[in-house]
Scaffold this active site. Structure first.
Site, PDB file in Angstrom:
ATOM      1  N   THR A 112     -40.943 -35.332  16.193  1.00 14.45           N
ATOM      2  CA  THR A 112     -41.662 -36.223  17.114  1.00 14.45           C
ATOM      3  C   THR A 112     -42.709 -37.038  16.361  1.00 14.45           C
ATOM      4  O   THR A 112     -42.928 -38.211  16.657  1.00 14.45           O
ATOM      5  CB  THR A 112     -42.294 -35.408  18.262  1.00 14.45           C
ATOM      6  OG1 THR A 112     -41.225 -34.870  19.045  1.00 14.45           O
ATOM      7  CG2 THR A 112     -43.167 -36.270  19.150  1.00 14.45           C
ATOM      8  N   ASP A 146     -33.705 -17.756  10.037  1.00 14.55           N
ATOM      9  CA  ASP A 146     -34.539 -18.243  11.121  1.00 14.55           C
ATOM     10  C   ASP A 146     -34.505 -17.167  12.190  1.00 14.55           C
ATOM     11  O   ASP A 146     -33.663 -17.176  13.061  1.00 14.55           O
ATOM     12  CB  ASP A 146     -33.912 -19.557  11.618  1.00 14.55           C
ATOM     13  CG  ASP A 146     -34.860 -20.320  12.533  1.00 14.55           C
ATOM     14  OD1 ASP A 146     -36.029 -19.929  12.636  1.00 14.55           O
ATOM     15  OD2 ASP A 146     -34.406 -21.296  13.149  1.00 14.55           O
ATOM     16  N   LYS A 204     -29.595 -23.688  18.777  1.00 14.48           N
ATOM     17  CA  LYS A 204     -30.141 -22.483  18.139  1.00 14.48           C
ATOM     18  C   LYS A 204     -29.845 -21.250  18.989  1.00 14.48           C
ATOM     19  O   LYS A 204     -29.576 -20.176  18.471  1.00 14.48           O
ATOM     20  CB  LYS A 204     -31.660 -22.614  17.984  1.00 14.48           C
ATOM     21  CG  LYS A 204     -32.061 -23.474  16.799  1.00 14.48           C
ATOM     22  CD  LYS A 204     -33.559 -23.363  16.541  1.00 14.48           C
ATOM     23  CE  LYS A 204     -33.979 -24.378  15.483  1.00 14.48           C
ATOM     24  NZ  LYS A 204     -35.430 -24.430  15.314  1.00 14.48           N
ATOM     25  N   ARG A 212     -43.445 -33.187  11.563  1.00 11.93           N
ATOM     26  CA  ARG A 212     -42.496 -34.100  10.944  1.00 11.93           C
ATOM     27  C   ARG A 212     -41.225 -33.298  10.691  1.00 11.93           C
ATOM     28  O   ARG A 212     -41.279 -32.075  10.543  1.00 11.93           O
ATOM     29  CB  ARG A 212     -43.032 -34.593   9.598  1.00 11.93           C
ATOM     30  CG  ARG A 212     -44.240 -35.505   9.722  1.00 11.93           C
ATOM     31  CD  ARG A 212     -44.605 -36.060   8.352  1.00 11.93           C
ATOM     32  NE  ARG A 212     -45.838 -36.840   8.400  1.00 11.93           N
ATOM     33  CZ  ARG A 212     -45.904 -38.116   8.787  1.00 11.93           C
ATOM     34  NH1 ARG A 212     -44.813 -38.759   9.175  1.00 11.93           N
ATOM     35  NH2 ARG A 212     -47.057 -38.755   8.784  1.00 11.93           N
TER      36      ARG A 212
END
Lengths: 497, 497
Positions: free
Chosen positions: B207, B260, B292, B199
């Site tokens: 998706t 990240d 990204k 989610r």
């Protein structure tokens, strides 16, 4: 608009806001993944981490709750209309990300970060990110930048006289309450020593906690200036003077993480000295197997960093390595440590030798800063001032000037003696463990709680003979402390030589 | 003993305990500096960050409150007698401290850390410390260790058949809902593709959110196995299958910090594929100025890391670089993205070309894993299955097998068109900004909220012509989204060539 509500929860240096899941104006879940919201009203705004409330008795659907620190910071009354928005993270987090990626940060980047940290714009996880990124490496230039940034956000003291001396111990050794003796000696000599000290955060006693057994320490800048003008010295709590508000916030994350890098320690100490307007500083670095600094090579590296920063900010510095192999004096905990210090000043027969000699060494090195004193005469002069009772008289005058302590602190009445398990000689004493026992016993919250040592390194002991006594005033604390001491006393007893 | 109380506060992946300042059994302040306590009862114990409560309506003096997650984790009824003690930090924090100091950690160190993180023994600041320490450097061996550690703590799926294929996109491109098309094509061909998806956490749609517009996605392991047995494919929510519980906790800190790293991303993705029992994996890396991954060199480094880890864990991998210069398809938000995917499968005249071609490319590369298919025939076969309606029929069968969605999601009724400020040609579209607008509009909480794009790169536009339409269902969301789009649309319009 939501109605502001004060939520009576203390979240310890983290801004936290509460929103009802049933809120008709905002959908609480939308804010959850990024955690932070901006709360705004009447031109004021704060950032806060969001918690969601599912009980309308705690928070009504149209209310926005703020935990104590955040409520104070917003500074509006309950019922005030407030809006919330998705918070943009503080801009200075970009610098933190650059640091994580390996960059060397500029002076202005550190200034941005420290300003945002001090304004409570960082959540605890963001503070942790900054501390850990900086822990991986900092150049000496960066330590200097961080020092200047931290000094810039607090109160800045200025003194008219030429020489303003100060001392600082990097800590870690229980009972090391030399400031209580050094300040009266130095002030009795006539050098200005406006000493600001910390309260204990994770240790069993800070100098401020210990002095508070004898006198008030919550003293503001103006009053402090008056006392130093009259007595040349004081022993007050630095937090009340607000010399390094950034430090208070950073420490609330450093301590639980137990991440304590040399660079951040030096920046923290030097920023406070810079803010305090000191011109001459003596730094005490205890070296020992359970101290913060464990060997001489490490101590020398640390000394060089102190010297570099001091040179750049224009502070005269002297760094002394002291014995950090065991606790100093006998008492650990505010009342017990105050007792030891006063006994030294009273020249009492049972005053702890090690505390006296250490205080004289440090006071002597500070007196050597005095251009009017013949070189190397410092320790001798310190000894005179102690022996003559001039130092004791000075402490009494400082106590009178600072005023009476908040309430009578008495030694904890619940006691337990921890005894030697075998005959022998005390071979090692674990500073950490004894500090932890004293802390669990209730120190420094309970001023009278702590540990009173009967044996020091090299002392012969017989099986069953008391090594130390635990004092506590509160059953749960007594239970925690005796359990900890029972599992391991912190003493190692070796075979008699 | 204290009485346990459930405090109806959602602290989002952090264990929090509440103690009254007036508690007669424990002095709350004693616990504050180190923040964490251990709560124990009937042999069960949890660690929690402590908050202090000053309002007896929230918590009585003899109660110990636990926020929702921690209350569930302790698993005892309200009123149960509990004790608290000073928490020893989780032992694996020693590994984190070693990492901060520059060490390379072993497989077993990562296993220790991930076990403690998954058991909620880390506070958020401790998780941040781990993530940032690991972000400064990780060897490829360490990425492998972290991958294995994360896979080990979750559910592990096993499949009987030889080939189990999967696909994964590293994300960052709004509207890139290819899985909804790829899974039916691949399943229609007869390869097993048990797709678990996430989610959205900070993006406007995952998706799982999008599939949930059409069918139920909260499906357990057994039911998933049944559906795949019958249909060769499924599209379910991975969180329900619990493939990587460690990831859920780590992400609750990674996302707010917006840290990240490649290494942590690869470990997170590969641990889930390992746990899901995949044998063949296609990874989609979009490359573009606001994606990204921003350049080809970076993409190649990332591909090599994926290939190394896949090789070590015995997974066949194919990595494909795709166009990441703009959103894919037209819709951003679950309902709008589901609409685009279904139109492609229906071979509708107005189906978005870019989404179709991208899905065919990816499906083709996956079909090339099939040893029964002649080399290089994959894309052609995918195109046949789409054109014939076999893929659409397969999606319908998967939907029927998964069951109806929880409630009818309809497009948000509040709309605002964002228009071009000048004549010209669309020169750039900022993926971040459009994702943020759709998110503020309420996606994915509101499945019908989002952004519908009318113009893509290279399209000519006239001043005042709509670029996209915002859909929202909730006034506050509509206000946030239109304000964001109003301050900058995310489109750059250049001069007509």
């Amino acid at each position: 608009m939501l109605r502001l509500k004060a939520v009576a929860i203390d979240t310890y240096h983290e801004n936290v806001a509460y929103l009802a899941r049933s809120c008709p104006l905002y959908r609480a879940e939308d804010f959850l993944a990024l955690s932070k919201i901006e709360v705004a009203s009447s031109g004021r705004r704060i950032l806060a981490t969001l918690n969601i409330v599912d009980d309308t008795r705690v928070l009504a659907a149209d209310e926005l709750g703020l935990a104590q620190q955040s409520f104070r910071q917003l500074g509006l009354p309950e019922g005030a209309p407030v809006e919330i928005t998705h918070a943009s993270p503080p801009a200075s987090l970009d610098h933190v990300r650059a640091k994580i990626a390996g960059a060397t940060l500029s002076q202005s980047a550190y200034a941005d970060i420290i300003r945002d940290v001090t304004a409570n714009r960082y959540s605890k996880m963001e503070i942790a990110a900054f501390l850990i990124a900086a822990a991986s490496f900092m150049t000496t230039e960066e330590v200097l930048s961080l020092t200047r940034a931290m000094a810039a956000v607090g109160t800045r003291l200025e003194w008219r006289d030429g020489i303003v001396v100060d001392k600082h111990c990097i800590g870690g050794i229980p009972g090391n309450r030399t400031s209580m003796i050094v300040v009266p000696i130095v002030a009795a000599h006539g050098l200005n020593i406006p000493k600001t000290s910390s309260r204990a955060i994770t240790s069993p006693a800070g100098t401020a906690d210990t002095m508070e057994v004898l006198a008030r320490v919550d003293i503001g800048v103006d009053e402090m200036r008056e006392i130093v003008g009259a007595e040349h010295g004081c022993l007050v709590w630095g937090g009340h003077v607000n010399l390094s508000p950034a430090d208070d916030v950073l420490i609330s994350v450093e301590r639980p993480l137990a991440v304590d890098t040399r660079e951040q320690m030096v920046a923290s100490i030097m920023s406070k000295k810079l803010a305090a307007g000191s011109t001459h500083l003596l730094v005490d670095i205890p070296v020992g197997p359970t101290a913060k600094v464990r060997d001489r090579a490490d101590a020398v590296r640390l000394r060089k960093l102190f010297e570099y920063i001091a040179g750049e900010v224009g502070l005269t510095i002297d760094v002394v390595f002291t014995d950090g192999s065991q606790p100093v004096g006998r008492g650990i905990g505010p009342v017990l440590e105050a007792r030891d210090a006063v006994r030294v000043l009273e020249n009492a027969a049972d005053a702890p030798d090690d505390l006296r000699e250490r205080a004289l060494l440090l006071a002597g090195r500070i007196l050597d800063f005095d251009p009017g004193l013949k070189g190397g005469r410092g320790v001798e002069r310190a000894r005179e001032l102690l022996a003559s009772g001039a130092a004791l008289e000075k402490l009494r005058r400082i106590i009178a000037a600072q005023g009476p302590p908040p309430d009578g602190a008495t030694l904890g009445a619940m006691t337990r003696d921890i005894v030697a398990e075998r005959d022998g000689v005390v071979e090692a004493i674990d500073c950490h463990r004894l500090a932890r026992v004293a802390r669990l016993a209730g120190a420094p919250t309970d001023k009278g709680a702590g540990v009173d040592l009967f044996k020091k390194l090299g002392d012969p002991v017989a099986q069953g003979e008391p090594l130390y006594r635990i004092h506590a005033a509160f059953p749960a604390d007594f239970r925690f402390a005796t359990a900890m001491a029972g599992s391991a006393s912190g003493y190692r007893i070796g075979a008699r030589a």
